[in-house]
Design an enzyme around this catalytic site. Structure first.
Site, PDB file in Angstrom:
ATOM      1  N   ASP A  22      37.789  28.185  34.834  1.00 20.33           N
ATOM      2  CA  ASP A  22      37.678  28.528  36.160  1.00 20.33           C
ATOM      3  C   ASP A  22      36.730  29.403  36.723  1.00 20.33           C
ATOM      4  OD1 ASP A  22      38.178  27.762  39.137  1.00 20.33           O
ATOM      5  OD2 ASP A  22      40.442  28.027  38.909  1.00 20.33           O
ATOM      6  N   ASP A  46      38.939  20.544  44.506  1.00 20.90           N
ATOM      7  CA  ASP A  46      40.402  21.055  44.866  1.00 20.90           C
ATOM      8  C   ASP A  46      40.816  20.080  46.097  1.00 20.90           C
ATOM      9  OD1 ASP A  46      40.413  23.070  43.486  1.00 20.90           O
ATOM     10  OD2 ASP A  46      40.075  24.554  44.780  1.00 20.90           O
TER      11      ASP A  46
HETATM   12  C1  DGJ Z   1      40.811  26.902  41.870  1.00 14.51           C
HETATM   13  C2  DGJ Z   1      40.957  25.645  41.096  1.00 14.51           C
HETATM   14  O1  DGJ Z   1      39.963  24.717  41.569  1.00 14.51           O
HETATM   15  C3  DGJ Z   1      42.266  25.195  41.180  1.00 14.51           C
HETATM   16  O2  DGJ Z   1      42.602  23.910  40.636  1.00 14.51           O
HETATM   17  C4  DGJ Z   1      43.334  26.352  40.467  1.00 14.51           C
HETATM   18  O3  DGJ Z   1      43.022  26.450  39.170  1.00 14.51           O
HETATM   19  C5  DGJ Z   1      43.088  27.728  41.180  1.00 14.51           C
HETATM   20  N1  DGJ Z   1      41.814  27.854  41.093  1.00 14.51           N
HETATM   21  C6  DGJ Z   1      43.794  28.698  40.758  1.00 14.51           C
HETATM   22  O4  DGJ Z   1      43.712  29.918  41.131  1.00 14.51           O
END
Ligand code: DGJ
Length: 772
Positions: free
Chosen positions: A489, A559
């Site tokens: 991430d 997201d």
């Molecule tokens: C952003 C990601 O897109 C989410 O899926 C998740 O992993 C969060 N970060 C966790 O902090």
């Protein structure tokens, strides 16, 4: 051989199966562009390329002045420079030893070779056999400074693809006077510049925001520059390093389309400039913002690659060419062509609030549903109970997970699931042991405060010591814990992009050096652990670019998992990127990003358009929903090879700004396996209308002679939901197709399939077609 040099006309013809790209050398010096067109098979005269003259205020090179009609400002050029007599934007700009930016890049020599050379330190498409491509390298030289520029074109024999990049060498040893042995400062070096003779095009860009990534936006070109860019240190949620030009009349299935996709994850610029003659110049490359690269004598600089795709048959064909290329010649490793597992991710189920017991309860339910991979997301390390601390402290949070990561991995494996883990390696929290030990390891400017994003800073990956540290730290965890999958991430944009180790003269190299460092890190970690399935992520799809696909074959798309929002996001993403790269999950309702409520069927159908999974607390669902999930999981296992590796046909979409008359209240995708034995048709209604239009879908890509059996699954949930409808519904609503229906490919493609309207906002139908 797909590259021909014609000595008579001094021109190159670069041929892909349906396109030709022409380069002409005028007066043994000027490298001009001759067009990127439907395929022609020879180029032995110059009748189609009469020189254009700019009579208004346009100076010309002194040696040609008054002798011939020739104006750089009115000609199509292959790699224009700044500071001379072309007033459009140059593809190359460098500050010379005399403090000026003028340059002449004259033809010097060329070479045609089989295969495709790599690009130093950068990801790029690759070949497995030299017979797949031919490569042309044209060397240009500035006679004053000695700078050498090599334009590299790789032409694919079986794909309508040309890949380009640029190499600059400071050869000032060969220069004279004040230029001799001096450095130059590169300020703008594009990966490609392509001049079109007309501006009668519409331009497509993929733009949006966090949780609203890659919406397809079309606009007609107008005089001046229209461009997209990123200055965030990532390819970004806001704009994607992709643009396309298309005929005004082009649609999904008709017209010429020209695609440009930069293989780079940092700051980029991509756009088109329309000049006084209504010619247009497309350029794409590293963003000159925050960039200056001092090149000492003898040194070279290589730009990222741009993947240029041609289609004579609309946007759909362009997409399929990108999909095949990225799946076959960009992704690597054992997961490249392997069916991807179905995921349960704990993020939206628990956020930071979990312990081993909670995780195992979720895993138990997931195993019962047939799910294959459990992903433990953010919050397992340091003392992280929220997003305020611990990035950089990649050791287990024993307060939460008392038995360590080993216990979790073992417990998950015992339940028959694979185990995946979340990391955000490029970040550092000010509240972390790592920051306390190395406060200078983040990007920062001495004397200025350090902007925080999600309470965190970005590590300085332009530094070798930081990259080495991360390689070691990640390798240690991946070799001690049984981890099958990694989610990588990246959750903030970059600011104060400067390095404690860089001298003032080199500080503006930091943004690009960051990516050279990151790519080195990604290369070593992914190569050391080839069996691990890596998925990239940046707050959803903030770094969904082809460069990442070289290291990680899939990416968290957004997201925003609200089914109806996802249709637009996935539509836009699918313009350039294959379904095997698009990670899609079903999440809870009301949706955590939009608050929207749609039924589990629609969410499942939408997520099944990519690599599939769930991201919600399964233990909170009703029995009919769990039954439906079991059905979805079983179905996806049967169709995933088609979905992930087949041919995508976008039949209808509700956002079709390319052809507004074709926009509809629903999105319909038809994906066909390469052997045409199976196809999956998914239709989702974004809008509920009274007296809606008839849904007639003419399928595409099937074997016209074969007979297909059609199975339509109407879920228990849909039945339950529609049972509450205020007036009785015909049985055809529940079972849109008679059981056992079989019909021929040509009927399905030419006559089409009528579907009953789903009288419900958020309704969807999925039909699987099997060759019988
Ligand atoms: C952003 C990601 O897109 C989410 O899926 C998740 O992993 C969060 N970060 C966790 O902090």
């Amino acid at each position: 051989m797909s590259i021909i040099f014609n000595k008579k006309t001094n021109s190159f013809l670069l041929n892909t199966p349906s396109s030709s790209y022409i380069i002409r050398i005028y007066d043994k010096k000027y490298v001009l562009h001759g067009g990127w067109v439907s395929r022609i098979d020879d180029w032995d005269d110059d009748v189609c390329s009469m020189p254009l003259i700019d009579r208004a205020f346009a100076p010309v090179p002194a040696e040609l002045h008054g002798k011939v009609d020739f104006s750089l400002n009115a000609l199509q050029q292959e790699f224009p420079t700044s500071g001379r007599s072309d007033f459009r934007t140059g593809a190359f700009e460098a500050l010379c030893a005399d403090g000026t930016i003028a340059a002449d890049l004259f033809y010097d020599s060329h070479k045609i070779i089989k295969g495709k050379p790599g690009i130093k330190g950068l990801p790029a498409t690759y070949v497995t056999s030299d017979s797949e491509t031919d490569t042309l390298e044209i060397n240009l030289k500035d006679p004053v400074t000695g700078v050498l520029v090599t334009l590299v074109y790789t032409v694919w024999n079986n794909r309508d693809v040309i890949c380009r990049h640029t190499i600059v060498k400071n050869n000032s040893g060969s220069a004279e006077g004040i230029y001799k042995n001096q450095s130059v400062k590169l300020r703008r070096v594009m990966s490609a510049s392509v001049d079109f003779m007309t501006s009668r095009y519409k331009m497509l860009q993929l733009s949006g925001a966090h949780a609203r990534e890659r919406h397809g936006i079309w606009q007609k070109l107008v005089p001046g520059t229209q461009s997209v860019e990123s200055r965030r240190g990532t390819s970004s949620h806001q704009h994607n390093p992709f643009i396309a030009l298309a005929d005004y009349e082009a649609t999904e299935t008709t017209g010429q389309v020209f695609g440009f996709n930069l293989v780079y994850s940092g700051n980029f610029v991509a756009g088109a400039e329309v000049d006084q003659f209504n010619m247009s110049r497309v350029q794409i490359g590293i963003n000159p913002y925050n960039f200056e690269w001092e090149l000492a004598t003898g040194e070279t600089f290589e730009t990222p690659e741009v993947v240029m795709v041609f289609s004579n048959n609309g946007l759909g064909e362009l997409s399929r060419t990108y999909h095949d290329l990225y799946r076959d010649n960009m992704c690597r490793g054992p997961w490249q062509k392997k069916e991807r597992p179905i995921v349960i991710n704990n993020w939206e189920a628990t956020y930071f609030n979990f312990n081993a017991e909670k995780l195992f309860k979720l895993a138990d339910r997931a195993a019962e549903e047939g799910i294959e991979l459990f992903v433990l997301d953010d919050g397992w390390f340091g003392k992280r109970d929220d997003d305020r601390s611990s990035l950089g402290d990649w050791f287990v949070n024993t307060k939460k997970l008392t038995g360590g990561l080993e216990e979790i991995a073992e417990g998950i494996h015992k339940r028959g699931l694979k185990f995946g883990l979340w990391f955000e390696p490029e970040m550092i929290s000010p509240d972390s042991d790592l920051y306390r030990a190395h406060p200078d390891w983040c990007l920062h400017i001495e004397g200025r405060d350090r902007s925080l994003g999600r309470h965190q800073l970005v590590l300085d990956l332009s530094r070798d010591d930081v990259v080495d540290y991360l390689t070691e730290t990640l390798s240690k965890i991946l070799s001690t814990v049984a981890i099958d999958y990694v989610k990588w991430d990246f959750n903030r944009s970059q600011t104060e992009v400067a390095s404690a180790l860089a001298s003032p003269a080199n500080q503006l190299k930091t943004a690009h050096k960051y990516y050279l460092g990151l790519y080195r890190l990604l290369e070593s970690v992914t190569q050391k652990f080839p069996n691990v399935l890596f998925e990239s992520c940046s707050g959803g799809g903030g770094r969904f670019d082809p460069a990442f696909l070289y290291y990680m074959p899939q990416c968290w798309t957004s997201d925003n998992t609200a089914g109806l929002s996802r249709l637009a996001i996935q539509n836009g993403t699918s313009i350039a990127y294959p379904a095997s790269a698009m990670s899609c999950h079903v999440s809870a309702v009301p949706n955590h990003q939009t608050g929207r409520v749609t039924n589990i069927s629609e969410r499942g159908h939408t997520a099944m358009a990519g690599t599939f999974g769930y991201e919600l607390d399964l233990n909170k669902l009703s029995k009919p929903e769990l039954d439906e999930i079991k059905e979805q999981v079983a179905l996806y296992k049967k169709i995933r090879s088609t979905v992930q590796f087949g041919d995508l046909y976008r039949l209808r979409s509700s956002w079709d700004a390319a052809a507004p008359a074709e926009s509809s209240a629903y999105t319909a995708w038809n994906i066909v396996s390469k052997d045409k034995k199976q196809a999956v048709l998914t239709v989702s209604w974004q809008f509920a209308e009274g007296n809606p239009e008839v849904v007639l879908l003419k399928l595409k890509g099937l074997d016209p002679k074969a007979k297909y059996k059609l199975t339509c699954s109407t879920s228990a949930t849909i039945r339950a939901l529609l049972a509450d409808f205020p007036f009785p519904l015909p049985e055809s609503t529940f079972a849109p197709l008679p059981a056992g229906l079989a019909t021929s490919g040509d009927k399905l493609m030419n006559v089409g399939l009528y579907l009953p309207y789903m009288p419900q906002y958020g309704g969807s139908v999925q039909i699987v077609l099997e060759k019988c």
